[in-house]
Scaffold this active site. Structure first.
Site, PDB file in Angstrom:
ATOM      1  N   ASN A 166       0.948  -1.604  -0.162  1.00  0.00           N
ATOM      2  CA  ASN A 166       0.106  -0.035   0.243  1.00  0.00           C
ATOM      3  C   ASN A 166       0.901   1.389   0.045  1.00  0.00           C
ATOM      4  OD1 ASN A 166      -0.234   2.225   2.542  1.00  0.00           O
ATOM      5  ND2 ASN A 166       0.065  -0.243   3.133  1.00  0.00           N
TER       6      ASN A 166
ATOM      7  N   CYS B 156       5.764   5.076   9.101  1.00  0.00           N
ATOM      8  CA  CYS B 156       4.755   5.085   7.568  1.00  0.00           C
ATOM      9  C   CYS B 156       5.507   5.621   6.419  1.00  0.00           C
ATOM     10  CB  CYS B 156       3.859   6.911   8.041  1.00  0.00           C
ATOM     11  SG  CYS B 156       2.964   6.563   5.969  1.00  0.00           S
TER      12      CYS B 156
ATOM     13  N   GLY C  36       2.049  -7.513  12.470  1.00  0.00           N
ATOM     14  CA  GLY C  36       2.838  -7.547  10.902  1.00  0.00           C
ATOM     15  C   GLY C  36       2.102  -9.526  10.497  1.00  0.00           C
TER      16      GLY C  36
HETATM   17  C1  LIG Z   1      -3.864   0.125   4.639  1.00  0.00           C
HETATM   18  C2  LIG Z   1      -3.507   0.234   4.975  1.00  0.00           C
HETATM   19  C3  LIG Z   1      -3.145   1.543   5.782  1.00  0.00           C
HETATM   20  C4  LIG Z   1      -1.945   1.787   7.192  1.00  0.00           C
HETATM   21  N1  LIG Z   1      -2.295   2.874   7.220  1.00  0.00           N
HETATM   22  C5  LIG Z   1      -1.460   2.685   8.315  1.00  0.00           C
HETATM   23  C6  LIG Z   1      -1.324   4.347   9.570  1.00  0.00           C
HETATM   24  O1  LIG Z   1      -2.339   5.074   8.977  1.00  0.00           O
HETATM   25  N2  LIG Z   1      -0.606   4.193   9.956  1.00  0.00           N
HETATM   26  C7  LIG Z   1      -0.113   3.511  10.722  1.00  0.00           C
HETATM   27  O2  LIG Z   1       0.681   3.117  12.070  1.00  0.00           O
HETATM   28  N3  LIG Z   1       0.388   2.306   9.856  1.00  0.00           N
HETATM   29  C8  LIG Z   1      -0.676   1.872   8.734  1.00  0.00           C
HETATM   30  N4  LIG Z   1      -0.942   0.721   8.848  1.00  0.00           N
HETATM   31  C9  LIG Z   1       0.285  -0.548   8.917  1.00  0.00           C
HETATM   32  C10 LIG Z   1      -0.458  -0.917   9.703  1.00  0.00           C
HETATM   33  O3  LIG Z   1      -0.797  -0.826  11.113  1.00  0.00           O
HETATM   34  C11 LIG Z   1       0.285  -2.363   9.982  1.00  0.00           C
HETATM   35  O4  LIG Z   1       1.091  -1.681  10.998  1.00  0.00           O
HETATM   36  C12 LIG Z   1       0.998  -3.614   8.579  1.00  0.00           C
HETATM   37  O5  LIG Z   1      -0.360  -2.824   7.894  1.00  0.00           O
HETATM   38  C13 LIG Z   1       1.258  -4.670   9.221  1.00  0.00           C
HETATM   39  O6  LIG Z   1       0.743  -5.352   9.829  1.00  0.00           O
HETATM   40  P1  LIG Z   1      -0.127  -6.873   8.947  1.00  0.00           P
HETATM   41  O7  LIG Z   1       0.162  -7.138   8.242  1.00  0.00           O
HETATM   42  O8  LIG Z   1      -1.307  -7.337   9.942  1.00  0.00           O
HETATM   43  O9  LIG Z   1      -1.130  -5.694   7.926  1.00  0.00           O
HETATM   44  C14 LIG Z   1      -2.036   0.829   7.027  1.00  0.00           C
HETATM   45  C15 LIG Z   1      -1.574  -0.577   6.418  1.00  0.00           C
HETATM   46  C16 LIG Z   1      -2.339  -0.417   5.093  1.00  0.00           C
HETATM   47  C17 LIG Z   1      -2.422  -2.111   4.624  1.00  0.00           C
END
Ligand SMILES: Cc1cc2nc3c(=O)[nH]c(=O)nc-3n(C[C@H](O)[C@H](O)[C@H](O)COP(=O)(O)O)c2cc1C
Length: 312
Positions: A73, A134, A247
């Protein structure tokens, strides 16, 4: 059975969760979007979409691309801005049982401090997650999380402005996460989220161009689970501060791996897109595991797999 977790044991306000399963930032909107699909009050906590001082439109499309076992993303922190969040969202959160943590991002240290000051004392906001990780913004974001001194300064500046529990969300895009973790803990972090997305990209071979409008993005989903798990394991050996593992978590089994690696709680992001019910399902799965294994308190298994550092 006791699944409750205290994420800010040294903070006067504390951050007590009824269970360790948290909705991650950016994949759960402001919480309200999911309230009709699942019983959000059953979650341990909700982290809202990253908020900035002013509203942001985010990056050019396309901003999402699926990869093998993952998602890239490059949203670029599209959000409503902190004033609208305080005015429109916090009053709703104040009526909720589930604690809401606000994820903040700034372009400068003073912006982070300003955001923390504005959120302090707002009814409905129970903690701040400081996003210094980010990968999708030009100014700020990951830039602060990849430099030990900057990471420390941001944390200290936020600490000065608020008595709320502070969780610092680290980036995996560094050589030594442990060093950054130690620095932010010394600067006053109550807890750590490990980790944000891994920087990556995809290419459209027909167009001979990067797929994402912003060229590169952050990789999340099952593909990153072993990577994030290892970071949690390593940092858990180095600091006593509660860690929130994040993650690629998509099942109770995944969550338990992070807990046994040393995480006190977990965040679930990308898996929510495939099935919003995955969050309450993980809570139930952890309960079933504890029942089967005769575990009465979740803390009995926090860090249970810790057998020291991997040598290579
Ligand atoms: C579409 C999308 C938007 C995200 N927006 C943020 C955000 O605004 N702030 C943040 O700290 N992490 C953001 N993340 C990261 C997630 O919170 C998370 O740390 C990361 O996706 C890993 O976890 P996962 O594999 O369970 O998705 C975003 C992730 C995705 C996929």
């Amino acid at each position: 059975m006791n699944l409750s977790i205290q994420l800010a044991p040294h903070n006067e306000r504390g951050l007590l969760l009824s269970n360790p399963v948290i909705a991650a930032s950016g994949t759960f909107g402001y919480g309200t979007e999911y309230a009709e699909l699942i019983d959000i009050q059953k979650l341990g906590a909700i982290v809202s979409k990253g908020i900035t001082l002013r509203p942001r439109q985010g990056n050019p499309q396309p901003r999402l691309v699926e990869t093998a076992a993952g998602l890239l993303n490059s949203i670029g922190l599209e959000n409503i801005g902190v004033k609208a969040l305080i005015r429109d969202k916090a009053p709703l959160w104040a009526q909720w049982q589930v604690p809401v943590i606000v994820n903040i991002a700034g372009e400068s240290i003073s912006e982070y401090a300003g955001l923390a000051g504005m959120l302090d004392g707002v009814d409905g906001i129970r903690g701040i997650e400081v996003n210094i990780s980010c990968p999708n913004v030009d100014a700020g974001g990951m830039e602060f999380g990849t430099d030990v001194k900057m990471a420390s300064k941001v944390t200290a500046a936020v600490r000065k402005q608020t008595a709320l529990p502070i969780i610092v969300k680290l980036t995996p895009n560094v050589t030594d996460t442990v060093q950054i973790a130690r620095a932010v803990v010394d600067a006053g972090a109550d807890a750590l989220t490990i980790a944000n997305t891994f920087k990556g990209m995809a290419i459209d071979t027909t167009k001979r161009r990067p797929v994402l409008g912003n060229i590169a993005g952050g990789l999340s989903g099952p593909a990153i689970k072993p990577l994030a798990l290892y970071l949690v394991y390593k940092v858990a050996q180095a600091v006593k501060t509660p860690i929130i593992g994040c993650g690629g978590i998509a099942s109770a089994g995944d969550a338990l791996e992070f807990i046994m690696a040393g995480a006190s709680a977990v965040q679930v992001g990308t898996a929510t897109f495939a099935d919003p019910r995955v969050l309450p399902g993980i809570v139930e799965g952890i309960e079933r595991f504890m029942e089967k294994e005769g575990i009465s308190n979740i803390e009995e298994i926090t860090g249970a797999a810790n057998v020291g550092y991997a040598k290579t």
